[in-house]
Design a protein around this motif. Sequence first.
Motif, PDB file in Angstrom:
ATOM      1  N   ALA A  72       0.831  -1.201   0.000  1.00 39.82           N
ATOM      2  CA  ALA A  72       0.000   0.000   0.000  1.00 39.82           C
ATOM      3  C   ALA A  72       0.870   1.258   0.000  1.00 39.82           C
ATOM      4  O   ALA A  72       1.922   1.303   0.641  1.00 39.82           O
ATOM      5  N   SER A  73       0.427   2.256  -0.753  1.00 34.89           N
ATOM      6  CA  SER A  73       1.060   3.590  -0.743  1.00 34.89           C
ATOM      7  C   SER A  73       2.553   3.538  -1.033  1.00 34.89           C
ATOM      8  O   SER A  73       3.372   4.130  -0.326  1.00 34.89           O
ATOM      9  N   GLN A  74       2.910   2.821  -2.093  1.00 36.16           N
ATOM     10  CA  GLN A  74       4.317   2.691  -2.477  1.00 36.16           C
ATOM     11  C   GLN A  74       4.624   3.397  -3.794  1.00 36.16           C
ATOM     12  O   GLN A  74       5.687   3.169  -4.375  1.00 36.16           O
ATOM     13  N   SER A  75       3.694   4.208  -4.274  1.00 36.50           N
ATOM     14  CA  SER A  75       3.864   4.936  -5.544  1.00 36.50           C
ATOM     15  C   SER A  75       4.123   3.985  -6.708  1.00 36.50           C
ATOM     16  O   SER A  75       4.896   4.307  -7.631  1.00 36.50           O
ATOM     17  N   ASP A  97      -3.930   2.770  -2.895  1.00 36.70           N
ATOM     18  CA  ASP A  97      -3.265   4.077  -2.907  1.00 36.70           C
ATOM     19  C   ASP A  97      -1.928   4.061  -3.630  1.00 36.70           C
ATOM     20  O   ASP A  97      -0.903   4.529  -3.121  1.00 36.70           O
ATOM     21  N   ASN A  98      -1.938   3.498  -4.825  1.00 34.77           N
ATOM     22  CA  ASN A  98      -0.792   3.552  -5.723  1.00 34.77           C
ATOM     23  C   ASN A  98      -1.246   4.199  -7.036  1.00 34.77           C
ATOM     24  O   ASN A  98      -2.224   4.953  -7.044  1.00 34.77           O
TER      25      ASN A  98
END
Length: 239
Positions: A72-75, A97-98
């Motif tokens: 999650a959320s690691q671009s 959220d990527n």
Amino acid sequence: MSHPKTLVSLCSLSLLLMIMTTAVAGDDAAVMSNFLKSLTSPPSGWSSSTPFCKWRGVQCDSSGRVTSISLASQSLTGTLPSDLNSLSQLRSLSLQDNALSGPLPSLANLSALQTAYLNGNNFTSVPAAFAGLTSLQTLSLGSNPSLAPWTFPTDLTSSSNLNDLDLGTAGLTGSCRTSSTNSLPPEPSPLLQQPHRGFTRLSRRLFDRDALAQQPGHRVVRCPRCSFQHDRVVSGVAP
């Protein structure tokens, strides 16, 4: 004293089990290799020279089968491999959220999958098949504004453990029937149909059993936390 034929049979069985275990672990290795190739900017530590069970965010069981992918959320950018549902022991998938794009691969028949967080990405299409997700408890596809219009898959009616469903801002269209039996609609009635008389549009609110129970003439859906916010979905009583 053991009979020689019995010993041979036991040895053969053990060898067969070892071969089968190696084969399925090899399937996971192929999927994870495809996953690595599909990402334009892989997470740090993801490398073909490192065993995938040691990759960041990946957990495996004692036989080398992938059980969890948490990124999650690691671009992250890129796509997901089309054979993702070959990870037959996968229990948790957290890719929210990527900036992942392209078609969402099928999750069908991932019978061990309990949670799938795919919200907050840029996927462009949703597969038609969601069958066999018998352990699924949470499915989140919300905040995927690039998704082409799609209708709620009736395959999810087999996911009897589903408690948390987020499809807000995900291109969902159609209409939602509810059931007086506190379950998703029985066959042969389709879960989502064209809007018709007696249905009310869902808009910026949570579609849950408490909200519907307070509205006269509405029945109750099974899923206690089902969000369809900002989608073109309607709900109401079947005629």
